[in-house]
Design a protein around this motif. Sequence first.
Motif, short mmCIF file in Angstrom:
data_model
loop_
_atom_site.label_atom_id
_atom_site.label_comp_id
_atom_site.label_asym_id
_atom_site.label_seq_id
_atom_site.Cartn_x
_atom_site.Cartn_y
_atom_site.Cartn_z
N LEU A 8 105.51 44.57 43.45
CA LEU A 8 105.18 44.48 42.03
C LEU A 8 105.66 43.19 41.42
CD1 LEU A 8 106.10 48.12 41.17
CD2 LEU A 8 103.84 47.11 41.08
N THR A 22 95.44 38.75 43.97
CA THR A 22 96.21 37.89 43.08
C THR A 22 96.36 36.51 43.69
OG1 THR A 22 97.49 39.87 42.61
CG2 THR A 22 98.29 37.84 41.68
N ARG A 27 98.35 46.33 38.58
CA ARG A 27 99.76 46.32 38.95
C ARG A 27 100.46 47.60 38.49
NH1 ARG A 27 103.33 41.33 37.45
NH2 ARG A 27 101.73 40.33 38.70
#
Lengths: 304, 391, 157, 150
Positions: free
Chosen positions: A193, A115, A227
């Motif tokens: 998360l 990410t 995720r």
Amino acid sequence: MTEVLALLIFPGGIALLLAALLYEWINRKLAARLQNRVGPRWFQPLADLVKLLAKEEIIPQGAQPVLFDLLPIVSLAAVTTAALYTPLFGLAPAGSFPGDLIVAVYLLSVLSLCTSLAGLITDDRYALVGGLRVLTQLFSYEAPFLLALLLPALVAGSWQISVIAAYTSEHTWLLLTQPVGFVVAVIGLMGKLELPPFDAPEAHTEIVAGSLTEYSGRGLALFRLSRNVVLIVGLTLIAALYLGGVANPLLFFAKTLLLLVGVTIAQMLFARLRIDQTVGLWWRFGVLLALGQWLLTLLGKAVA
Amino acid sequence: MTAPTKQFTIPIGPQHPALKEPGFFEFTVEGETVVGATVRLGYAHRGIEKATESRTWVQNLYLLERICGICSHIHALAYALGVEKLAGVTVPPRAQAIRELTAELERIHSHLLWLGVAAHEAGFDTLFMYSWRDRETVMDIFEQFSGSRVHHSVNTLGGVKFDLTPELSDAIHQGLDYLDERARYYLDLVQNDPMLSGRTRNIGVMTEADAARLGVVGPTARASGVLRDLRVEAPYSAYVNFPVQAVVETAGDLHARFVVRVRELLESIRVIRLLLDGLPTGDLQARMPRKIPAGETISRVEAPRGELFYFIKSAGGDMPERIKVRTPTLCNLASVLELSRGRQLADIPMLLVGVDPCFSCNDRMVTICRVESGERVDFTWDQLRRKESIP
Amino acid sequence: MLTRVWEHTLGEVVQWARVNSPWALHFNSGSCNGCDIELLATLTPRYDVERLGVKLQGSPRQADLLVVTGAVTRQAKDRLLRIYAQMPEPRFVMALGSCALSKGIFHDCYNVVGPVDVFIPVDVYVPGCPPRPEAIIAGMVALLGKLQAAPAAEAQT
Amino acid sequence: MTTLEFARMLLLRWQNAFSTPEANRLDVHIAPAEVQPAVSALLAGHWGYLAGITGLDGSDALEVLYHFASGAVIVTLRISLPRTGARVASICHLIPAANVFEREISEMLGVTFRGAPDTARLFLPDDWPEGVYPLLKDAVLPEDPHDRTD
């Protein structure tokens, strides 16, 4: 043959992905109910996923095209691999070897790394700040999270998830004997998360969508899916290690659900932390708490 | 990314999730720390001031209401008060009381809306949802009262259009009981919630001296200990008979701005209750001439965001010669740019929202102000400080 | 034969997903705030458009539906075009409020250059000053109905 | 001494004429060259704050009105300027917030503020024609290319 089935369909593969969507729905629905709203329909995450997969994917100018396409795939691959070593749905993990706990935990971090990179390879300024924030946050929660997950290993005397799970199902829940470790692990999962209050890396009101600002179609879908897989794997790990093992699949499912409910409620209660507050929180309290619990456990072992 | 300096610029707006309205900000950051800020408005510039010159006095009422969808009543009120002053018309007491009542209801709606948006900026969506849910109570009252949720058009030149029926009065009482309870809950929350306080305490501190000198108005000024509230200082409409007490906090940080606004909710609720119980009887409207005698007037009212300033000039015709609007946001915006330097990027939306900027209100007048450490300087802290040294 | 059946089914699935997951992006091109707060109100507990799968997104890249409020001002025009260009296909536009439809009360203002549909194609119009949240939801449902009625093959393009 | 009388005293030296159009208001006519000293005098007396600056297009001259407010009292400094090539000294170095108001007037009415720290285009769009000042009564405004009202 059965092994291939286990990898592709159940409990890995398709079942894992579907379960990931189910967990996302539970999370969103519960959040909506807590906010006095009706919330999404049960198939919402699936519709979002399919729509994103079918949407035009724009590769922005200035981005590295190969990496731009590759990163979401790598992150999904890594986290699904991590799922292989965890007792999904309370069933025996598909793969298992001594030390798989460490491998699983590090595979989960690949999502954060991807990410972050996804933000850093584009020219978009929001994505850049988002990418940096992901990294900053990764360095703050990773150590305490790891410590907290390794505590049960210390207690059980093995680095193998299935061995620890077997140990915990025969003894008192570690939640009761190691409460601090449990709390640090759950909060660490929320940090991983990027759930509120640790959602600074994708804070809508500051940096639009963080490092994923430039992703539109397939890439975004895969990142979202990764995720959700991390969510399910993380919950499974914590439930297996801290909530008394994996004896009964149904009971085990109930335990992960209960954890999910707890996480959702926590995420509704707080305002977003600034990134410097997040780092401060982890290094000032998270690490110390986890280390303290380690010392206590070591002392306990030495005495006994 | 590979800029030679460590600085780069984060544009916010005109389309940005933090801004529900267009404005264009540029923040220069080093890491996460803001070192410079600029703003460019004008995306919502429609040219209303010019348009007022080709509309009749009555038509302008509807145009000016649509300067802003959040404080539409207060714009119309400021305009109507000014025109009535020029025409020498006395508005019946019942109409004045209804105007005050609507203005205070609008304040509740605006502050609840602000609370929600501010919470959203802080990443606290639960509070956003809750306060907007409670805001619907006020919207229902407006709808029952005037038929519209947003542009109520309660005012007319010379009075008000809608009467307050006993049923409506009961409905408002009922709504207020609920809001009273909720406002107390929010007050407790903004004062005591540790996570929210972590994002608000000691953020964007503006001392009393700064506030007075920068000419900030409204809740932003009152949170810095400057009593600047026209309802108290220069009561208009029915505020003489139904006075409000000014809410003042001294801390001057974002937290104080939260507390001031929530406490003002309670104060508005108190005054509306008094108004409902002591509403004078009589006519709703006085007769207005079609042509307004020549003259100039200044009309100032306290909008939810602070002092709203109207300058109205009539040449004696059926259209105004000139209407000039100075909105509270304009006075407050400069302070944001001043205060943003040296702050964390994450605090900027909070700071911005702290003054409750309303770009639609500002649309006729637009600015660029730069506060930058570098060479592109408009005015800096230093220059402001120098002003202080002038005897 | 099989490929055609497969393509048809795929088209249906994609269309179903599209109808059920419209993510919106809000752009104010010079509005008075009235429409903006009513749009925001549709997200809140009383109206809650998440029931329909509507989510307000921050990035144009991730949005399917562009909601434009207000008459287009000279200064906002280029931004509007740019944001529209940044959105990936398929994309839809909703013009919200009288000003976005026809410039409304600002029809003779010198800095207003037109309603939304002279610059970008508009799929659904929601009139009102401002439209009630119910009207906005009705507009969204109308748009989704239009999508649903479109043949599956078209939805795939 | 009331607030109003105090302001009157502060400005006595610079005024050409006083007038009181309404209760709580004081209009002070001054020469354009004396804006800075008059504003300094008010600041020196710590009298109120700048509530706004209004520009007016009278038929034969432009007027610039500096409104200072203190509680309910408003003191307005009025200056008169020629309709073309109007120039007046900026008060930004005295009151930085005045920049916003001055820029509005300079764009809307074409008044030049001497010594203003920034005179770049402000709030009219980037493609606005030079030399068109919308609030002048005789301004020829650009047509809307997309007008469909006929």
